[in-house]
Design a protein around this motif. Structure first.
Motif, short mmCIF file in Angstrom:
data_model
loop_
_atom_site.label_atom_id
_atom_site.label_comp_id
_atom_site.label_asym_id
_atom_site.label_seq_id
_atom_site.Cartn_x
_atom_site.Cartn_y
_atom_site.Cartn_z
N LEU A 254 40.18 -15.72 15.13
CA LEU A 254 38.92 -15.94 15.81
C LEU A 254 37.95 -16.66 14.87
CD1 LEU A 254 37.27 -15.43 18.41
CD2 LEU A 254 36.43 -13.33 17.34
N PRO A 255 37.49 -17.85 15.25
CA PRO A 255 36.60 -18.59 14.34
C PRO A 255 35.22 -17.94 14.25
CG PRO A 255 36.82 -19.73 16.44
CD PRO A 255 37.79 -18.60 16.48
N GLY A 256 34.54 -18.20 13.16
CA GLY A 256 33.18 -17.72 12.98
C GLY A 256 33.07 -16.34 12.35
N ARG A 257 34.21 -15.72 12.01
CA ARG A 257 34.16 -14.38 11.43
C ARG A 257 33.98 -14.41 9.92
NH1 ARG A 257 39.03 -10.81 13.57
NH2 ARG A 257 37.80 -9.27 12.43
N THR A 258 34.25 -15.51 9.30
CA THR A 258 34.10 -15.64 7.86
C THR A 258 33.38 -16.95 7.55
OG1 THR A 258 36.26 -16.70 7.68
CG2 THR A 258 36.19 -14.31 7.40
N PHE A 259 32.85 -17.03 6.34
CA PHE A 259 32.19 -18.24 5.89
C PHE A 259 33.25 -19.23 5.40
CE2 PHE A 259 28.73 -15.13 5.29
CZ PHE A 259 27.75 -15.76 6.06
N GLY A 260 33.16 -20.45 5.89
CA GLY A 260 34.09 -21.48 5.44
C GLY A 260 33.78 -21.96 4.03
N PRO A 263 27.88 -19.54 1.20
CA PRO A 263 26.67 -19.65 2.05
C PRO A 263 25.37 -19.81 1.25
CG PRO A 263 27.34 -17.37 1.89
CD PRO A 263 28.38 -18.16 1.14
#
Length: 309
Positions: A254-260, A263
């Motif tokens: 699921l995208p958006g659960r971690t920082f790419g 930050p």
């Protein structure tokens, strides 16, 4: 002298019989002038290997081959498949025969057999080099782990079959895929791409400079016996397909659960937000205290001390 033989045998055992778990392997055959000496040590090593039980890694297939897949059967199929070759692209003049002997999709494990043949004279920078001076390297796709045992051929290098294909090296390979890959999402072509290694040739020329070449898909016979027999299609089984197969078989995240990325902007914005809330909170508390004091003062002036207005 007896102690020297024991120590030498142990060193050879550690070099040739230890299972290697890695992304790549290399093997450099012994020079012919030392063959008789090492054959004597090899007999001692064989006796040690028969006494020492070999560890079995969980998740890998047994070393035993199917009853209908003998060494002679594989060798015959490889020689027949390599017979139509009239040339190879690598300057070392080598051809390869690679087959999957066993494959268990449930465990994500396979057993492979790789044989290298000297079929044509070496050219270019490899001209004049003996096959014994070549270093053979294997590289599998990133999702494939493997272990290998090298089997050294016993025939003289001068001997050749009637087909002009002389087997110089044989590898038994035991591989597994990463456990997070969903192999059910892949077709046979994609699975074969994950099982196919890149074969690299390395050596040093007469001037001492390193030289390298690869055995390409046109330089051999692939999947001629065993699993995926006759399913190989030139151009369809490739490292590019393997990369796409790894992406296709990877589990959904699921995208958006971690920082790419780290930050930095989030930290700066959060710091300013915290400072704003602190300043706003202090101002609000000051206004609340001022209001309470004002009401008490007005009530005292009106003679209604303690009563809200």
């Amino acid at each position: 002298m007896h102690m020297f033989n024991v120590i030498t045998s142990a060193l050879l055992l550690a070099t040739h019989a230890d299972l290697i778990s890695a992304k790549a392997i290399s093997h450099l055959p012994n020079a012919l002038r030392r063959r008789d000496y090492f054959d004597k040590i090899g007999r001692d090593v064989d006796r040690i290997l028969r006494r020492e039980p070999q560890p079995q890694s969980s998740g890998t297939l047994s070393v035993a081959q199917p009853s209908n897949m003998t060494n002679a059967t594989i060798a015959s199929a490889c020689v027949d498949a390599l017979g139509p070759l009239t040339s190879v692209t690598n300057p070392a003049g080598l051809a390869a025969c690679y087959n999957i002997i066993q494959y268990d999709a449930t465990q994500g494990a396979f057993t492979a057999d790789l044989r290298l043949y000297s079929m044509f004279p070496a050219t270019g920078s490899f001209e004049g080099l003996a096959v014994n001076d070549l270093q053979i390297g294997l590289m599998y796709p990133a999702s494939t782990m493997f272990q290998s045992i090298t089997k050294r051929r016993k025939r003289n290098i001068e001997e050749r079959d009637a087909s002009n294909a002389f087997e110089i090296q044989q590898y038994s390979l035991f591989g597994t895929f990463e456990s997070n890959l969903d192999l059910a999402k892949l077709n046979d072509t994609q699975v074969m791409s994950l099982m196919l290694p890149t074969i690299m040739l390395n050596a040093v020329d007469s001037s001492g400079n390193p030289i390298a070449a690869n055995v390409t898909e046109t330089d051999g016979a692939w999947f001629v016996v065993g699993q995926f027999k006759d399913d190989f299609k030139s151009g369809l089984v490739s490292p590019t397909v393997a990369t796409a197969a790894i992406a296709a078989a990877a589990p959904f995240v699921l995208p958006g659960r971690t920082f790419g990325i780290f930050p930095i902007g989030f930290i700066v914005t959060g710091s300013w937000t915290v400072l704003f809330l602190i300043a706003y909170g202090i101002g609000t508390l000051g206004r609340i205290k001022y209001r309470s004091a004002y009401r008490k003062r007005k009530a005292a002036q009106a003679g209604r001390t303690g009563k809200k207005i």
